[in-house]
Design a protein around this motif. Structure first.
Motif, short mmCIF file in Angstrom:
data_model
loop_
_atom_site.label_atom_id
_atom_site.label_comp_id
_atom_site.label_asym_id
_atom_site.label_seq_id
_atom_site.Cartn_x
_atom_site.Cartn_y
_atom_site.Cartn_z
N SER A 273 44.03 49.71 -14.44
CA SER A 273 42.93 50.28 -13.66
C SER A 273 41.62 50.21 -14.43
O SER A 273 40.58 49.84 -13.88
N GLN A 274 41.66 50.54 -15.71
CA GLN A 274 40.45 50.48 -16.53
C GLN A 274 39.90 49.06 -16.59
O GLN A 274 38.69 48.84 -16.44
N GLU A 278 36.31 47.51 -15.25
CA GLU A 278 35.39 46.77 -16.12
C GLU A 278 35.03 45.42 -15.51
O GLU A 278 33.88 44.96 -15.61
N LEU A 279 35.99 44.77 -14.85
CA LEU A 279 35.77 43.46 -14.26
C LEU A 279 35.30 43.55 -12.81
O LEU A 279 35.06 42.53 -12.17
N LEU A 345 42.99 40.35 -9.78
CA LEU A 345 42.55 40.79 -11.10
C LEU A 345 42.82 39.71 -12.15
O LEU A 345 41.96 39.41 -13.00
N LEU A 346 43.99 39.09 -12.09
CA LEU A 346 44.31 38.02 -13.03
C LEU A 346 43.36 36.83 -12.87
O LEU A 346 42.95 36.21 -13.86
N ALA A 347 43.01 36.51 -11.63
CA ALA A 347 42.11 35.38 -11.39
C ALA A 347 40.74 35.61 -12.03
O ALA A 347 40.18 34.72 -12.67
N VAL A 348 40.20 36.82 -11.89
CA VAL A 348 38.89 37.12 -12.48
C VAL A 348 38.99 37.19 -14.00
O VAL A 348 38.13 36.67 -14.72
N ALA A 349 40.03 37.84 -14.51
CA ALA A 349 40.21 37.96 -15.96
C ALA A 349 40.38 36.60 -16.61
O ALA A 349 39.90 36.37 -17.73
N SER A 350 41.06 35.69 -15.94
CA SER A 350 41.29 34.36 -16.48
C SER A 350 39.97 33.65 -16.79
O SER A 350 39.82 33.00 -17.83
#
Length: 478
Positions: A273-274, A278-279, A345-350
């Motif tokens: 969640s954090q 942030e993203l 979330l994984l797509a943006v973090a990647s």
């Protein structure tokens, strides 16, 4: 050959011989790898010795002996609780390691800690892999899902070990190199976030059947077992069906009824969640699941509130068979939405963290061994195979069709839950996310106006580019 050389015969080392570490050592031994385990607690070492007969496995509580028995360049796996224990082990190991040796953190470490440790160890010439491992104790023993991140050449050193010990689906090992730095631990963190969400959704269906319908444990066992045979097939639904048939050895009652209604957490859901905040990626079902675990801890306050806000418990009076089918279909819809949030979330973090994740590969290694393995993952794999840069699973033609076929069931269940007074916030927020995501217009223009009114934060217009401010009390635009 010197005595020292004769000692250096073990291919890999394991620090931490608790249930997870010990089971992973035995798994590696089953596949022909020589392993030496180290733990400061003699009882843990003795347990490994008793269980490792006929395998090329050794255990010791002496760190000097542990290091001496490893073939250089050394590869050492750490499987201890996240946080300070990991740093403590690394500190203990460093005086004995040489440049080119490899440390593998296979615990549930926070990805930012992994990045910090990578920088620290790289400066000393030590390679470091952050590896997520999912599957619990049984998975560690017989085949987990393994999510490695870090230097590619470091992964190649231990790839044969990981591929042999990982779960298999159609012969394919549930492990693959995910990316640089903390990619492995970030993926594991999101895996756990999805796990939180799905567990909360299943718990809400249980509550509806228990308090809303008045079903007993046998009936719920049968329903979850039935659901597991269809589109809801997955590990969490499967074990839920088993839970309702388990008898408590102490009381003779069903064990589920003897378990306190408080669910704590170890942090991975909160970290998800954090990180999403942030993203700036919305994952409301996962956020809600974390919040509901927190709320469950306030048992005394909940008891007081139940007296203040008394409302007679209503029971469902319609066609139960029809509603049972609707409930299962609603759960399936909400689970799709939960996976969609996690994968977004994984797509943006990647991109943000330059992991360069292959999301098809991520979901492929989740199909076996891990806690969130489910038949649905085949559809998710297909979605990313068809479009590798898909920003959200809700845009996939196949999954969107399935969601459209189930959305009315989700609406009906949410309405019925509200009428009965049974809390289903996970189902509700999943529906809210879906309706917001598919909405061509949202009331965020009012929020822009409010922010500009009280704080002169400016706003954007439909008919012109740029930032605008209005003196709202005078009605003058500038």
């Amino acid at each position: 050959m010197s005595n020292k050389q004769s000692q250096q015969r073990y291919a890999i080392g394991m620090v931490g011989l608790g249930v997870m570490g010990r089971n992973l050592v035995l798994n590696m031994g089953d596949h022909g790898f020589s392993v030496v385990g180290y733990d400061k607690e003699p009882s843990q070492v003795e347990a490994l010795r008793k269980e490792s007969a006929d395998r090329d496995i050794c255990g010791t509580e002496n760190i000097n002996d542990f290091i001496a028995m490893l073939r250089p360049p050394r590869a050492v796996i750490i499987l201890v609780p996240a946080g300070a224990p990991v740093d403590s082990v690394i500190k203990d190991l460093l005086p004995y390691l040489d440049k080119g040796d490899l440390i593998i953190d296979a615990g549930n470490s926070y990805f930012k800690d992994t990045d910090m440790r990578t920088r620290h160890l790289t400066a000393k010439g030590i390679q470091f892999l952050g590896v997520g491992v999912s599957g619990g104790a049984k998975g560690a023993r017989y085949g987990p899902s393994i999510m490695p991140g870090g230097p590619k050449d470091a992964y190649e050193r231990v790839r044969p070990v990981f591929e042999a010990t990982a779960a298999k689906v159609n012969g394919d090992p549930c492990v693959t190199y995910l990316g640089s730095g903390s990619a492995g631990h970030f993926v594991k963190m999101v895996h756990n976030g999805i796990e939180y969400g799905v567990m909360q959704l299943i718990a809400e269906t249980y509550d509806l059947m228990k308090r809303g319908w008045g079903l007993n444990d046998d009936e719920m066992h049968e329903i979850y077992a039935l659901w597991d045979k269809g589109e809801l097939n997955g590990y969490l639904v499967e074990i839920t069906s088993h839970i309702f048939s388990k008898q408590d050895e102490k009381t003779g009652k069903r064990l589920i009824s003897e378990i306190l209604d408080v669910a704590k957490q170890k942090g991975t859901g909160m970290w998800t969640s954090q990180s999403a905040m942030e993203l700036q990626v919305p994952i409301p079902t996962i956020d809600l699941a974390v919040a509901m675990r927190d709320l469950s801890v306030f048992a005394t306050e909940r008891e007081l509130a139940s007296v203040i806000y008394q409302r007679s418990q209503r029971r469902f009076v319609g066609n139960r068979n029809l509603f049972q089918e609707q409930l299962g279909r609603a759960l399936f819809a909400a689970i799709i939405i939960t996976y969609a949030q996690g994968m977004a979330l994984l797509a943006v973090a990647s991109e943000k963290y330059q992991y360069r994740l292959d999301l098809e590969a991520v979901t492929r290694i989740w199909r076996g061994g891990c806690i969130i393995r489910a038949a649905l993952l085949e559809d998710i794999c297909a979605a990313f195979r068809a479009k590798h840069n898909l920003p959200n699973l809700l845009l996939d033609p196949n999954l969107s069709r399935k969601l459209m076929e189930h959305q009315e069931d989700l609406r009906q269940v949410v309405c019925q839950a509200a009428e009965l007074g049974v809390p289903t916030p996970g189902l509700m927020v999943s529906l809210g996310y879906f309706d917001a995501y598919r909405s061509i217009w949202l009331p965020a223009n009012l929020i822009q106006a409010q922010r500009d009114y009280f704080g002169a934060h400016t706003y954007e217009r439909n008919d012109a580019k740029g930032a605008f401010h209005t003196d709202w009390e005078k009605g003058e635009e500038t």
